[in-house]
Scaffold this motif. Structure first.
Motif, PDB file in Angstrom:
ATOM      1  N   ILE A  52       0.841  -1.239   0.118  1.00  0.00           N
ATOM      2  CA  ILE A  52       0.078  -0.067  -0.009  1.00  0.00           C
ATOM      3  C   ILE A  52       0.935   1.192   0.078  1.00  0.00           C
ATOM      4  O   ILE A  52       0.685   2.431  -0.528  1.00  0.00           O
ATOM      5  CB  ILE A  52      -0.887   0.057   1.207  1.00  0.00           C
ATOM      6  N   GLY A  53       1.977   1.157   0.840  1.00  0.00           N
ATOM      7  CA  GLY A  53       2.799   2.249   1.024  1.00  0.00           C
ATOM      8  C   GLY A  53       3.446   2.590  -0.426  1.00  0.00           C
ATOM      9  O   GLY A  53       3.665   3.766  -1.016  1.00  0.00           O
ATOM     10  N   GLY A  54       3.980   1.607  -1.306  1.00  0.00           N
ATOM     11  CA  GLY A  54       4.492   1.782  -2.491  1.00  0.00           C
ATOM     12  C   GLY A  54       3.626   2.286  -3.476  1.00  0.00           C
ATOM     13  O   GLY A  54       4.037   2.923  -4.387  1.00  0.00           O
ATOM     14  N   GLY A  64       8.343   8.139  -8.281  1.00  0.00           N
ATOM     15  CA  GLY A  64       8.044   6.906  -8.928  1.00  0.00           C
ATOM     16  C   GLY A  64       8.858   5.596  -8.780  1.00  0.00           C
ATOM     17  O   GLY A  64       8.574   4.697  -8.486  1.00  0.00           O
ATOM     18  N   GLU A  65      10.214   6.114  -8.860  1.00  0.00           N
ATOM     19  CA  GLU A  65      11.222   5.080  -8.989  1.00  0.00           C
ATOM     20  C   GLU A  65      11.380   4.432  -7.551  1.00  0.00           C
ATOM     21  O   GLU A  65      11.357   3.230  -7.407  1.00  0.00           O
ATOM     22  CB  GLU A  65      12.587   5.371  -9.195  1.00  0.00           C
ATOM     23  N   PHE A  66      11.471   5.265  -6.609  1.00  0.00           N
ATOM     24  CA  PHE A  66      11.433   4.826  -5.020  1.00  0.00           C
ATOM     25  C   PHE A  66      10.149   4.143  -4.699  1.00  0.00           C
ATOM     26  O   PHE A  66      10.193   3.151  -4.118  1.00  0.00           O
ATOM     27  CB  PHE A  66      11.549   5.988  -4.058  1.00  0.00           C
ATOM     28  N   GLY A  67       8.985   4.733  -5.360  1.00  0.00           N
ATOM     29  CA  GLY A  67       7.792   3.912  -4.864  1.00  0.00           C
ATOM     30  C   GLY A  67       7.465   2.347  -5.459  1.00  0.00           C
ATOM     31  O   GLY A  67       6.984   1.662  -4.842  1.00  0.00           O
ATOM     32  N   LYS A  68       7.987   2.452  -6.773  1.00  0.00           N
ATOM     33  CA  LYS A  68       8.318   1.199  -7.409  1.00  0.00           C
ATOM     34  C   LYS A  68       9.129   0.193  -6.705  1.00  0.00           C
ATOM     35  O   LYS A  68       8.766  -0.705  -6.423  1.00  0.00           O
ATOM     36  CB  LYS A  68       8.912   1.316  -9.052  1.00  0.00           C
ATOM     37  N   ARG A  69      10.380   0.621  -6.131  1.00  0.00           N
ATOM     38  CA  ARG A  69      10.968  -0.222  -5.366  1.00  0.00           C
ATOM     39  C   ARG A  69      10.191  -0.626  -4.032  1.00  0.00           C
ATOM     40  O   ARG A  69      10.262  -1.797  -3.567  1.00  0.00           O
ATOM     41  CB  ARG A  69      12.341   0.512  -5.000  1.00  0.00           C
ATOM     42  N   VAL A  70       9.634   0.299  -3.273  1.00  0.00           N
ATOM     43  CA  VAL A  70       8.805  -0.438  -2.107  1.00  0.00           C
ATOM     44  C   VAL A  70       7.753  -0.974  -2.373  1.00  0.00           C
ATOM     45  O   VAL A  70       7.588  -2.031  -1.645  1.00  0.00           O
ATOM     46  CB  VAL A  70       8.373   1.246  -1.374  1.00  0.00           C
TER      47      VAL A  70
END
Length: 98
Positions: A52-54, A64-70
């Motif tokens: 959910i956090g990602g 976006g890149e950090f969110g994709k990793r999360v």
């Protein structure tokens, strides 16, 4: 103390001590099982939170890149937290408990 009293006390200790050890072992197994269930529940909750956090972080511009990793790490966490117990149960049913 006379010999009868000593034998009586010694026999009571010999009878009661194994019963107390059995009770303590049963309580220890119960506590370990409860702790394992608690840890599994916390891991499953954190894995879902990672997904959910990602997804939420991916909505922020520039993250976006950090969110994709999360998001991916949360999915891997979900797979491990939810899939591992089912996989272990399947292996136990195939090969039997060790």
């Amino acid at each position: 103390m006379n010999i009868k009293t000593t034998i009586l006390i010694l026999s009571i200790v010999v009878i009661i001590f194994p019963a107390l050890e059995t009770a303590m072992a049963r309580d220890l197994v119960s506590a370990a099982s409860s702790t394992a269930n608690t840890v599994k529940s916390v891991a499953q909750g954190l894995a879902v939170t990672g997904v959910i956090g990602g997804g939420a972080i991916m909505q922020i511009p520039g993250a976006g890149e950090f969110g994709k990793r999360v998001l991916i790490s949360g999915m891997v966490g979900c797979l491990c937290a939810f899939g591992a117990p089912a996989f272990l149960d399947m292996m136990k049913s195939i090969f039997g408990g060790l």
